[in-house]
Every structure is written in structure tokens, then in C-alpha cells.
Design an enzyme around this catalytic site. Sequence first.
Site, PDB file in Angstrom:
ATOM      1  N   ASP A  41     -50.894  -9.789   9.200  1.00 19.67           N
ATOM      2  CA  ASP A  41     -50.906 -10.956   9.714  1.00 19.67           C
ATOM      3  C   ASP A  41     -50.758 -11.048  11.298  1.00 19.67           C
ATOM      4  OD1 ASP A  41     -51.533 -13.740  10.210  1.00 19.67           O
ATOM      5  OD2 ASP A  41     -50.280 -14.389   8.323  1.00 19.67           O
ATOM      6  N   SER A  58     -53.181 -21.179   5.085  1.00 15.94           N
ATOM      7  CA  SER A  58     -52.736 -20.904   6.485  1.00 15.94           C
ATOM      8  C   SER A  58     -51.494 -21.700   6.783  1.00 15.94           C
ATOM      9  CB  SER A  58     -54.099 -20.892   7.259  1.00 15.94           C
ATOM     10  OG  SER A  58     -53.557 -20.546   8.607  1.00 15.94           O
ATOM     11  N   HIS A  91     -54.600 -11.982   8.410  1.00 19.68           N
ATOM     12  CA  HIS A  91     -54.195 -13.416   7.948  1.00 19.68           C
ATOM     13  C   HIS A  91     -54.579 -13.808   6.600  1.00 19.68           C
ATOM     14  CE1 HIS A  91     -52.748 -17.345   8.376  1.00 19.68           C
ATOM     15  NE2 HIS A  91     -53.922 -17.861   8.575  1.00 19.68           N
TER      16      HIS A  91
END
Length: 415
Positions: free
Chosen positions: A350, A255, A378
Site C-alpha cells: 500500500d 480506504s 492499496h
Amino acid sequence: MSQEYHIGEALFQPAEHHDSFEKLWEMKWKLPCTMGVYPFMFGCIQDFQPVVDNIIRKGLREPYNWDEYASCFFPKAEELAAIADAAAAAGEQDKAAEYYLRSSAVYRIARFPAPRSEKQRDAWRAGKAVFYKGAALLPFPIREERIPHVHGNAKEGDVIPVNYLVPPAASAEKPAPLVLIFTGLDGYRTDLAVWQRGWLDNGVATMVAEIPGTGDSPADPRDPTSPDRQWSSVLDWLDKRPEIDSTRIVVWGFSTGGYYSLRAGHTHAQRLLGIVSQGGGCHHMFDRDWLERVNKLEYPFDLANTLAYKFGYTDLESFILEAPKFSLLGDGTLDKFRCTNVLLINGEGDEVFPIDDQYVALEHGWPKMSRTVLNRKHMGEPEAFFIIIQWIYQLFGMNADVSEQMRKMPSKMKY
């Protein structure tokens, strides 16, 4: 993994659709005691029942009073830690380890997504303490190493705390490759420890390090070049470890950590065999248009405000005004450095960082490898994990079973 992913997907719908904990409890009948759903690693669903009941009874809603929110978790976390203490005193090592780690999971959600209040900071400190008590009792103990930040400046701390786990057979004669895990916005080194045992069983060492502005990273979060200094200190330390093959180090950034891994893949290209940017951004993630809307998308909390806090800003507008300085396109990183082997991977939908950033990275600088996971949001989970691990195996010249490694990630509770 597939079942767990879909449960997690349902929990983490856009913030305006539900309150996270009320939705969690509507689905409690679907969740087993053993939890692999991020961010509940090492957790048991029954440990959260009194917490959720208390939150619902108090009628807590966004915007949260973070001290009040965090306080709801402490009684259960302390109860679990007390059970662990008693088990440890009785010589019941497995039981003590489990309950310490379960306590750490409750403290984690207390400080989630970032410790912005004093009570949340207390939760982070307490969570670390019980995590390392439990991790020290595992069959292959995970311990904290405190790496000197030799490249830090006067504004930065002098120690980089990391998790470090090395296969028992690793030696100067047969050094192990290493996966260096960069944590994300809300998952810290005590959380992403779930990945370490699976790599160890395949003869791979692991280190989990926090990115600037999170956990205990000493790097200046407002300085775009501070991660370069932090990773130089970490890599210098690894170069001196005889049990590590410093020619076979791969960074895996999760991330927000994917933003930092992509940067490191350019600034430290000669020192890394490869990097993975999973769900990371690089340019449009810092656009005003994106930051002004992202609080109401996929992330269950106030993402833009949490990012502002992580990058060292006290309010969102101040962050938005300065955010472009962090762009890897704007500062020339993507164009001025030749990169190492790079894998960019994300879900096509995402809503944390725009998928457009994956294409920005591909359109600039040295060629890179990319994979978009269709019909996922995501990070492209869970399919992305299998793709990434296989890619790392290939870089290391390994022949191993990805599915077997993935099965070792969820915590398995006995008590």
C-alpha cells in the site's frame, strides 16, 4: 474482476509516471463498455472519449486548474442526462436509468478526487441529481434517507444524507442484518452504491454513509471526535427501524473510511457486530514523513493535499502540523476501548496509507483479526473483497456465494 483490476492498476500508477487521462486513452482498446474499474462505476468508456480528447487538446497537466479541468466533463454529462430525460418521457425506464447513471459517472470524475473548486462542487450537485433519478428507476430503487443528526453540535449540520436499501422481505418479524458502508476519501455514497444490489439479493440491508469532510457529511472534519457523534446519530436511527436487526450491524470502511471504521469499532463496540477496515490507516498515515512523500506514490492525484482538504485545512503544512491529533494511537482510542470483532485487511505494498498502521492496530488494545494480501497495493484488491465478504457472511451466519455477489458489482450497460 481479475482482468478489471489489472486494468485499473495500470491506470493508477504513480503520478510522475503519466497523466491519468492520457494513460487511460492509451489503454482504451482494453476497456469494455461495461466498467467495474474504480472510480468509473456506472460508466462507459465511450462516454469519456470527448472528455479525454478535450483534456489532451488543452494540454492540461498537474497542478490542475480545477475549474478548467471539471468544465471538460460537463458537455458529455449533460448530453447523457438529456438522453435519459427523453427516455424517461417515452416510458423507457431501463434506458433512462442507464443514461442517468452514466451521466453521474462523468460528473463523478469531474469532481474527482474532491470538489475543491466551484465547478467541481457544481459537478457534485449535478451528479447527485442524475444518480438519484437513475437509481429510482432500478428494479430495487436506491433512495436517499436524511437522518437527523441528533448528536451534532453547533458547528455541524443537522442532517446525515445516506443511501439506504432494504430487502423486500425484511420486516419486524424477520429483520435483516445490515452492512453499513463508510465511504473513502474520493468515493461518495452515489459511487459505492454499486455494492448495494449484491447484498440485497442475499437478504442483507445496506446503508452508505460519507465520512467527515466528504460528500454531504455534516460532521466537523477538523474535530477528531465528530465521527463518534455522526455514527451515534446513524445507529440511533437504525435502532428504530423495525426492518433492521440492530444486533447484526457490520461496518465496512473503504480506504480512508477504514480509519473511521476502526475508530467506530472501538467507540461503538457494543453497538456493532463487527467492522472491516480495508486499506485504512490509524497512526503513521498522519506522520510528516509520509504526508510529504505520498503525492508521488500510488494515488493518481495529489493525495496529501486532498487529505488536507478533506480534514478541513486550506493548505498542506497546516494539516501536517495538526495531523497527529487524529492518530488513534496518540489519542488513546486503540488502548482505552475494548473493540468489537475487527478485520484489518490491506495490500502489503500500500502506497496510500502505510501497511505499518495495520501492525500498530494489532499491537495495541483488544485482539483483532488481520489479513495482508501479498503483491497488492492499496486495499489489497481484488482478493481482499472475497475475504471480506466471506468474513461478513460468517458474522451474519449466512451461507452464500461470494463469487456470485461479486459478479453483480460491475454495471452492465445495454444501450
